[in-house]
Structure formats: structure tokens, C-alpha cells
Write a protein that holds these residues in place. Structure first.
Motif, PDB file in Angstrom:
ATOM      1  N   MET A   1     -11.143 -25.074  17.324  1.00 17.12           N
ATOM      2  CA  MET A   1     -10.831 -23.957  16.603  1.00 17.12           C
ATOM      3  C   MET A   1     -10.371 -22.883  17.615  1.00 17.12           C
ATOM      4  SD  MET A   1     -13.273 -22.025  13.816  1.00 17.12           S
ATOM      5  CE  MET A   1     -12.637 -20.756  12.861  1.00 17.12           C
ATOM      6  N   LYS A   2      -9.124 -22.314  17.485  1.00 19.92           N
ATOM      7  CA  LYS A   2      -8.731 -21.444  18.270  1.00 19.92           C
ATOM      8  C   LYS A   2      -8.828 -20.090  17.605  1.00 19.92           C
ATOM      9  CE  LYS A   2      -4.807 -21.028  21.182  1.00 19.92           C
ATOM     10  NZ  LYS A   2      -3.402 -21.347  21.769  1.00 19.92           N
ATOM     11  N   THR A   3      -9.198 -18.928  18.598  1.00 18.48           N
ATOM     12  CA  THR A   3      -9.349 -17.782  18.228  1.00 18.48           C
ATOM     13  C   THR A   3      -8.300 -16.528  18.992  1.00 18.48           C
ATOM     14  OG1 THR A   3     -11.197 -16.908  19.569  1.00 18.48           O
ATOM     15  CG2 THR A   3     -11.691 -17.929  17.308  1.00 18.48           C
ATOM     16  N   ASP A   4      -7.847 -15.676  18.281  1.00 20.35           N
ATOM     17  CA  ASP A   4      -7.014 -14.629  19.052  1.00 20.35           C
ATOM     18  C   ASP A   4      -7.731 -13.765  19.926  1.00 20.35           C
ATOM     19  OD1 ASP A   4      -4.859 -15.777  18.094  1.00 20.35           O
ATOM     20  OD2 ASP A   4      -4.726 -14.584  16.294  1.00 20.35           O
ATOM     21  N   LYS A   5      -8.977 -13.626  19.710  1.00 21.88           N
ATOM     22  CA  LYS A   5      -9.674 -12.686  20.504  1.00 21.88           C
ATOM     23  C   LYS A   5     -10.012 -13.001  21.916  1.00 21.88           C
ATOM     24  CE  LYS A   5     -13.714  -9.799  20.120  1.00 21.88           C
ATOM     25  NZ  LYS A   5     -15.208  -9.549  19.713  1.00 21.88           N
ATOM     26  N   LYS A   6      -9.660 -12.061  22.940  1.00 22.01           N
ATOM     27  CA  LYS A   6      -9.760 -12.434  24.478  1.00 22.01           C
ATOM     28  C   LYS A   6     -11.360 -12.322  24.737  1.00 22.01           C
ATOM     29  CE  LYS A   6      -5.400 -10.063  24.969  1.00 22.01           C
ATOM     30  NZ  LYS A   6      -4.903  -9.115  25.732  1.00 22.01           N
ATOM     31  N   PRO A   7     -11.879 -13.114  25.614  1.00 21.91           N
ATOM     32  CA  PRO A   7     -13.278 -12.621  26.116  1.00 21.91           C
ATOM     33  C   PRO A   7     -13.102 -11.637  26.851  1.00 21.91           C
ATOM     34  CG  PRO A   7     -11.927 -14.396  27.348  1.00 21.91           C
ATOM     35  CD  PRO A   7     -11.126 -14.222  26.221  1.00 21.91           C
ATOM     36  N   ASN A   8     -14.385 -10.866  26.574  1.00 21.72           N
ATOM     37  CA  ASN A   8     -14.524  -9.669  27.825  1.00 21.72           C
ATOM     38  C   ASN A   8     -14.396 -10.036  29.249  1.00 21.72           C
ATOM     39  OD1 ASN A   8     -14.680  -8.127  25.293  1.00 21.72           O
ATOM     40  ND2 ASN A   8     -17.000  -7.745  25.256  1.00 21.72           N
ATOM     41  N   ILE A   9     -14.014  -9.231  29.779  1.00 21.33           N
ATOM     42  CA  ILE A   9     -13.959  -8.982  31.280  1.00 21.33           C
ATOM     43  C   ILE A   9     -14.688  -8.307  31.804  1.00 21.33           C
ATOM     44  CG2 ILE A   9     -12.384  -8.877  33.277  1.00 21.33           C
ATOM     45  CD1 ILE A   9      -9.785  -8.744  31.376  1.00 21.33           C
ATOM     46  N   TYR A  10     -15.767  -8.983  32.576  1.00 22.49           N
ATOM     47  CA  TYR A  10     -16.664  -8.018  33.147  1.00 22.49           C
ATOM     48  C   TYR A  10     -16.304  -7.588  34.662  1.00 22.49           C
ATOM     49  CZ  TYR A  10     -19.258  -9.030  28.983  1.00 22.49           C
ATOM     50  OH  TYR A  10     -19.403  -9.140  27.781  1.00 22.49           O
ATOM     51  N   LEU A  11     -16.005  -6.322  34.860  1.00 18.79           N
ATOM     52  CA  LEU A  11     -15.933  -5.790  36.299  1.00 18.79           C
ATOM     53  C   LEU A  11     -16.981  -5.356  36.979  1.00 18.79           C
ATOM     54  CD1 LEU A  11     -12.293  -4.672  35.323  1.00 18.79           C
ATOM     55  CD2 LEU A  11     -12.836  -6.851  36.323  1.00 18.79           C
ATOM     56  N   ASP A  12     -16.919  -5.046  38.227  1.00 21.65           N
ATOM     57  CA  ASP A  12     -17.984  -4.174  39.041  1.00 21.65           C
ATOM     58  C   ASP A  12     -17.456  -2.674  38.845  1.00 21.65           C
ATOM     59  OD1 ASP A  12     -16.290  -3.810  40.970  1.00 21.65           O
ATOM     60  OD2 ASP A  12     -17.198  -5.314  42.460  1.00 21.65           O
ATOM     61  N   LYS A  13     -18.066  -1.721  39.352  1.00 24.92           N
ATOM     62  CA  LYS A  13     -17.628  -0.488  39.126  1.00 24.92           C
ATOM     63  C   LYS A  13     -16.346  -0.079  40.021  1.00 24.92           C
ATOM     64  CE  LYS A  13     -19.180   4.439  39.977  1.00 24.92           C
ATOM     65  NZ  LYS A  13     -20.111   4.981  40.663  1.00 24.92           N
ATOM     66  N   ALA A  16     -13.476  -1.663  38.079  1.00 20.07           N
ATOM     67  CA  ALA A  16     -13.261  -0.826  36.807  1.00 20.07           C
ATOM     68  C   ALA A  16     -12.412   0.431  36.862  1.00 20.07           C
ATOM     69  CB  ALA A  16     -14.623  -0.771  36.142  1.00 20.07           C
ATOM     70  N   LEU A  17     -12.900   1.120  38.107  1.00 25.80           N
ATOM     71  CA  LEU A  17     -12.277   2.297  38.410  1.00 25.80           C
ATOM     72  C   LEU A  17     -10.772   2.111  38.891  1.00 25.80           C
ATOM     73  CD1 LEU A  17     -12.398   5.315  38.950  1.00 25.80           C
ATOM     74  CD2 LEU A  17     -13.157   4.922  41.261  1.00 25.80           C
ATOM     75  N   ALA A  18     -10.392   0.936  39.679  1.00 30.28           N
ATOM     76  CA  ALA A  18      -9.008   0.634  39.941  1.00 30.28           C
ATOM     77  C   ALA A  18      -8.331   0.502  38.689  1.00 30.28           C
ATOM     78  CB  ALA A  18      -9.004  -0.414  40.986  1.00 30.28           C
ATOM     79  N   LYS A  37     -12.005   1.038  26.661  1.00 33.69           N
ATOM     80  CA  LYS A  37     -11.402  -0.131  27.682  1.00 33.69           C
ATOM     81  C   LYS A  37     -12.476  -0.376  28.432  1.00 33.69           C
ATOM     82  CE  LYS A  37      -7.612  -1.756  26.715  1.00 33.69           C
ATOM     83  NZ  LYS A  37      -7.484  -3.271  26.569  1.00 33.69           N
ATOM     84  N   LEU A  38     -13.472   0.731  29.281  1.00 35.26           N
ATOM     85  CA  LEU A  38     -14.353   0.578  30.080  1.00 35.26           C
ATOM     86  C   LEU A  38     -15.624  -0.203  29.516  1.00 35.26           C
ATOM     87  CD1 LEU A  38     -14.246   3.924  31.649  1.00 35.26           C
ATOM     88  CD2 LEU A  38     -13.625   1.885  32.918  1.00 35.26           C
ATOM     89  N   VAL A  39     -15.768  -0.173  28.277  1.00 35.26           N
ATOM     90  CA  VAL A  39     -16.881  -0.686  27.661  1.00 35.26           C
ATOM     91  C   VAL A  39     -16.335  -2.212  27.364  1.00 35.26           C
ATOM     92  CG1 VAL A  39     -18.146  -1.241  25.528  1.00 35.26           C
ATOM     93  CG2 VAL A  39     -17.870   1.115  26.259  1.00 35.26           C
ATOM     94  N   GLU A  40     -15.196  -2.291  26.919  1.00 37.37           N
ATOM     95  CA  GLU A  40     -14.426  -3.800  27.164  1.00 37.37           C
ATOM     96  C   GLU A  40     -14.761  -4.556  28.339  1.00 37.37           C
ATOM     97  OE1 GLU A  40     -10.137  -4.968  26.581  1.00 37.37           O
ATOM     98  OE2 GLU A  40     -10.748  -3.931  24.597  1.00 37.37           O
ATOM     99  N   TRP A  41     -14.678  -3.798  29.424  1.00 37.79           N
ATOM    100  CA  TRP A  41     -14.783  -4.564  30.772  1.00 37.79           C
ATOM    101  C   TRP A  41     -15.977  -4.485  31.260  1.00 37.79           C
ATOM    102  CZ3 TRP A  41     -10.341  -0.540  32.627  1.00 37.79           C
ATOM    103  CH2 TRP A  41      -8.954  -1.138  32.119  1.00 37.79           C
ATOM    104  N   GLY A  42     -17.041  -4.058  30.324  1.00 32.21           N
ATOM    105  CA  GLY A  42     -18.418  -4.552  30.917  1.00 32.21           C
ATOM    106  C   GLY A  42     -19.362  -3.081  31.413  1.00 32.21           C
ATOM    107  N   MET A  43     -18.506  -1.962  31.417  1.00 31.70           N
ATOM    108  CA  MET A  43     -19.289  -0.914  32.034  1.00 31.70           C
ATOM    109  C   MET A  43     -19.981  -0.204  30.747  1.00 31.70           C
ATOM    110  SD  MET A  43     -18.214  -0.278  34.953  1.00 31.70           S
ATOM    111  CE  MET A  43     -18.289  -2.200  35.377  1.00 31.70           C
ATOM    112  N   ARG A  44     -21.244   0.298  31.259  1.00 31.56           N
ATOM    113  CA  ARG A  44     -22.249   0.917  30.554  1.00 31.56           C
ATOM    114  C   ARG A  44     -22.778   1.969  30.935  1.00 31.56           C
ATOM    115  NH1 ARG A  44     -20.023  -2.315  27.649  1.00 31.56           N
ATOM    116  NH2 ARG A  44     -20.821  -4.044  26.286  1.00 31.56           N
ATOM    117  N   GLY A  45     -23.416   2.946  30.204  1.00 29.14           N
ATOM    118  CA  GLY A  45     -24.253   4.187  30.635  1.00 29.14           C
ATOM    119  C   GLY A  45     -23.466   4.869  31.874  1.00 29.14           C
TER     120      GLY A  45
END
Length: 159
Positions: A1-13, A16-18, A37-45
Motif C-alpha cells: 500500500m502506497k501513501t503520498d505522505k512523505k516521512p518526516n526528515i529529522y535534522l540537527d539544529k 535545520a538552520l541552514a 517546517k521546523l516542526v516537520e524537520w524534527g525541531m521542538r521547544g
């Protein structure tokens, strides 16, 4: 089963800044868009807030500049009225103070000119014979584009 949702990309700080700098350099962005977008890339708090602060300090992110660019683009390219532009800016999370400043930076003559062009264009294709229904259709169309009712009626009375 194929979904159109991309997996979240987790970046370091640093990554993510770049990436956020490139995202903001490509076109004007609101703080909410960048925050999302930052939340999508795994940034929090604190990391997320530090990156936003960095982007603001380095002038990659400026709400006022974004609001003015959004307003002029939607007016000149999409031919939106003030009400529709205001709604769009609110959806982007722009504060009312900045939103109002951007809306009132619009040249009144240019605004009226766009309204009159849309009115003339719509009148050509309006096949309604009844004058009241014809006027109602024109007003409804232009209100749907975000123009103020009083201004529309003024333009209609001028003709």
C-alpha cells in the motif's frame, strides 16, 4: 500500500538552520510557515525558538516584509480585494497590527483600477437581462474576490 505522505526528515539544529535559511531566501515566508517546517524537520521547544530568533536577527524572516509582499502579489497577480487578502494573512498567522499596515500600504488608485478592470471584464460575459439580477451577480462576484461592497457599488454607480 502506497501513501503520498512523505516521512518526516529529522535534522540537527545546524542543518535545520541552514535549510530554514534556504527556505526563507527562496521567497518571503511567515513565521507560522517556517515554524511548521521546523516542526516537520524534527525541531521542538528551545531549539525551534532559537532557530526562529536566528532567522529574524539575520533578516531571513520578517513578518512586515512578508505581509507587504503577500498583499502586493495577491492584489497585482491574483486580483484579490482587501478582505480576501486580510483573510489570507490571518490564515498565515500575521498579527493584526502588521496586517493592517500592509493593507493600507496599497495604492488606492491602483486598487480602484483593478476593481474597475474586473468589473468591466465580468460585465462583458454577464448574459443576465434583468438589471437587478445583473447587478447582483456583479456585486457577488466582486465580493467573492474580496472587494468591499460599498466600493463595488460606487464603481457600478459611476457607469
Amino acid at each position: 500500500m502506497k501513501t503520498d505522505k512523505k516521512p518526516n526528515i529529522y535534522l540537527d539544529k545546524k542543518q535545520a538552520l541552514a535549510k530554514a535559511e534556504n527556505f526563507c531566501a527562496y521567497q518571503e515566508r511567515s513565521q507560522n510557515e517556517v515554524r511548521y517546517k521546523l516542526v516537520e524537520w524534527g525541531m521542538r521547544g528551545d531549539e525551534l525558538e532559537e532557530i526562529l530568533t536566528e532567522l529574524i536577527l539575520n533578516n531571513f524572516l520578517n513578518e512586515e516584509r512578508f505581509a507587504k509582499a503577500y498583499t502586493s502579489g495577491k492584489l497585482r497577480i491574483n486580483h484579490w480585494g482587501r478582505q480576501k487578502i486580510k483573510q489570507g494573512l490571518k490564515l498565515k498567522g500575521v498579527p493584526d497590527r502588521i496586517l493592517n499596515k500592509a493593507l493600507y500600504s496599497v495604492d488606492e488608485e491602483e486598487y480602484l483600477e483593478i476593481l474597475k478592470k474586473l468589473l468591466a471584464k465580468k460585465e462583458k460575459v454577464n448574459t443576465e437581462k434583468n438589471p437587478q439580477k445583473r447587478k447582483y451577480k456583479l456585486v457577488s462576484y466582486l465580493q467573492g474576490r474580496g472587494f468591499e461592497r460599498e466600493l463595488i457599488l460606487e464603481c457600478l454607480d459611476e457607469e
